[in-house]
Scaffold this active site. Structure first.
Site, PDB file in Angstrom:
ATOM      1  CE  LYS A   1      32.586  28.985 -30.018  1.00  0.00           C
ATOM      2  NZ  LYS A   1      32.930  30.446 -30.025  1.00  0.00           N
TER       3      LYS A   1
ATOM      4  CE1 TYR B   1      33.310  31.010 -23.945  1.00  0.00           C
ATOM      5  CE2 TYR B   1      31.087  30.095 -23.918  1.00  0.00           C
ATOM      6  CZ  TYR B   1      32.258  30.392 -24.593  1.00  0.00           C
ATOM      7  OH  TYR B   1      32.392  30.040 -25.915  1.00  0.00           O
TER       8      TYR B   1
ATOM      9  NE  ARG C   1      37.670  30.986 -33.648  1.00  0.00           N
ATOM     10  CZ  ARG C   1      38.019  31.240 -32.399  1.00  0.00           C
ATOM     11  NH1 ARG C   1      39.092  31.976 -32.130  1.00  0.00           N
ATOM     12  NH2 ARG C   1      37.297  30.779 -31.389  1.00  0.00           N
TER      13      ARG C   1
ATOM     14  CG  ASN D   1      34.230  32.285 -32.939  1.00  0.00           C
ATOM     15  OD1 ASN D   1      33.514  31.345 -32.585  1.00  0.00           O
ATOM     16  ND2 ASN D   1      34.838  33.076 -32.077  1.00  0.00           N
TER      17      ASN D   1
ATOM     18  CG  HIS E   1      35.815  26.896 -26.633  1.00  0.00           C
ATOM     19  ND1 HIS E   1      36.112  28.117 -26.083  1.00  0.00           N
ATOM     20  CD2 HIS E   1      36.409  25.965 -25.837  1.00  0.00           C
ATOM     21  CE1 HIS E   1      36.845  27.926 -24.978  1.00  0.00           C
ATOM     22  NE2 HIS E   1      37.025  26.627 -24.811  1.00  0.00           N
TER      23      HIS E   1
ATOM     24  CD  GLU F   1      37.878  25.885 -21.503  1.00  0.00           C
ATOM     25  OE1 GLU F   1      38.226  25.291 -22.549  1.00  0.00           O
ATOM     26  OE2 GLU F   1      37.824  27.118 -21.415  1.00  0.00           O
TER      27      GLU F   1
HETATM   28  P1  GDP Z   1      38.005  32.822 -27.889  1.00  0.00           P
HETATM   29  O1  GDP Z   1      38.721  32.124 -26.775  1.00  0.00           O
HETATM   30  O2  GDP Z   1      38.887  33.163 -29.057  1.00  0.00           O
HETATM   31  O3  GDP Z   1      36.753  32.107 -28.354  1.00  0.00           O
HETATM   32  O4  GDP Z   1      37.518  34.222 -27.303  1.00  0.00           O
HETATM   33  P2  GDP Z   1      37.066  34.632 -25.807  1.00  0.00           P
HETATM   34  O5  GDP Z   1      37.245  33.496 -24.848  1.00  0.00           O
HETATM   35  O6  GDP Z   1      37.684  35.946 -25.508  1.00  0.00           O
HETATM   36  O7  GDP Z   1      35.530  34.889 -25.998  1.00  0.00           O
HETATM   37  C1  GDP Z   1      34.631  33.835 -26.086  1.00  0.00           C
HETATM   38  C2  GDP Z   1      33.551  34.208 -27.076  1.00  0.00           C
HETATM   39  O8  GDP Z   1      32.913  35.437 -26.673  1.00  0.00           O
HETATM   40  C3  GDP Z   1      34.060  34.462 -28.494  1.00  0.00           C
HETATM   41  O9  GDP Z   1      34.207  33.289 -29.249  1.00  0.00           O
HETATM   42  C4  GDP Z   1      33.003  35.403 -29.017  1.00  0.00           C
HETATM   43  O10 GDP Z   1      31.863  34.670 -29.453  1.00  0.00           O
HETATM   44  C5  GDP Z   1      32.595  36.220 -27.799  1.00  0.00           C
HETATM   45  N1  GDP Z   1      33.333  37.487 -27.732  1.00  0.00           N
HETATM   46  C6  GDP Z   1      34.553  37.662 -27.168  1.00  0.00           C
HETATM   47  N2  GDP Z   1      34.959  38.926 -27.292  1.00  0.00           N
HETATM   48  C7  GDP Z   1      33.971  39.585 -27.949  1.00  0.00           C
HETATM   49  C8  GDP Z   1      33.823  40.958 -28.375  1.00  0.00           C
HETATM   50  O11 GDP Z   1      34.674  41.821 -28.201  1.00  0.00           O
HETATM   51  N3  GDP Z   1      32.648  41.274 -29.004  1.00  0.00           N
HETATM   52  C9  GDP Z   1      31.688  40.338 -29.252  1.00  0.00           C
HETATM   53  N4  GDP Z   1      30.592  40.699 -29.884  1.00  0.00           N
HETATM   54  N5  GDP Z   1      31.815  39.049 -28.852  1.00  0.00           N
HETATM   55  C10 GDP Z   1      32.935  38.677 -28.222  1.00  0.00           C
HETATM   56 MG    MG Z   2      38.362  31.824 -24.680  1.00  0.00          MG
END
Ligand code: GDP
Ligand code: MG
Length: 201
Positions: A14, A54, A136, A156, A159, A170
């Site tokens: 990112k 997404y 991370r 973080n 992705h 994707e």
């Molecule tokens: P990843 O696959 O570990 O990146 O997580 P996800 O696919 O669940 O979510 C995608 C992105 O959405 C994450 O990298 C975060 O930037 C954001 N995100 C997901 N869950 C949360 C949450 O509970 N709170 C906040 N603030 N952001 C979130």
């Molecule tokens: Mg994800």
């Protein structure tokens, strides 16, 4: 059934990872475990590209919203809304601002259990809670609490596709077929071949 060594997954560094000069460090983590890089490129994503990424998973907005609401409740805080779709929509807006801010580096990695392995090395979504030893966990310190307070996406670094199925969608979204290279790495012989021969002279 396809052999596990054929599995592919999508990763992107990112904008915060690029700005912190961590491209090489991140790439090395996946490379040294034995995965094979089969596609790589840098670009500045557009907001529609990020949104489509997404929403390839039709349940993403709701799931992200539910996760965020649970996060607020665990901390004894009142979420800004109780409607998961609405909270998920806010998370998505923040992600669009974050990911369109600068270049990202996209990679496709191939190898045994690629999706699960990459998630393990990458670590959990929230850097504050990601395990020590994961990317991370070791390279960034952000939290959902701080990101929410400042109304932005959590930084973080990476992705990584959640599963091999998610990865296939994707990969098609970000790469054309001719950008993916089919080739053999000499090290794969030791990782995967049934007989380890041809070593002794
Ligand atoms: P990843 O696959 O570990 O990146 O997580 P996800 O696919 O669940 O979510 C995608 C992105 O959405 C994450 O990298 C975060 O930037 C954001 N995100 C997901 N869950 C949360 C949450 O509970 N709170 C906040 N603030 N952001 C979130
Ligand atoms: Mg994800």
């Amino acid at each position: 059934m396809a052999h596990p060594k054929e599995e592919r997954t999508l990763v992107f560094v990112k904008p915060d990872g690029v700005q912190r000069s961590l491209i090489g460090e991140i790439l090395q983590r996946y490379e040294r475990v034995g995965l094979k890089l089969v596609g790589v490129k840098m670009l500045v994503p557009s907001a529609p590209q990020v949104e489509k990424h997404y929403l390839l998973d039709p349940g993403w907005k709701r799931a992200a919203g539910e996760k965020a609401i649970k996060g607020y409740e665990e901390k004894g805080l009142e979420p800004p809304s109780r409607e998961p779709e609405e909270i998920g929509g806010r998370v998505l807006e923040n992600l669009k601002n974050y990911l369109t801010a600068g270049p990202i580096v996209l990679m496709v990695w191939q190898g045994a259990h690629a999706a699960e392995l990459v998630r393990k090395i990458t670590g959990g979504t929230e850097p504050l809670r990601s395990d020590v030893g994961t990317i991370r966990g070791d390279y960034v310190l952000d939290s959902f609490q701080m990101a929410d307070q400042d109304k932005r996406a959590v930084r973080n670094l990476i992705h990584a596709s959640g599963s091999a199925g998610e990865a296939e969608k994707e990969i098609t979204h970000w790469f054309s077929a001719d950008e993916l290279v089919k080739y053999r790495l000499v090290g794969e012989h030791i990782l995967y071949d049934v007989n380890i021969d041809g070593i002794l002279e």
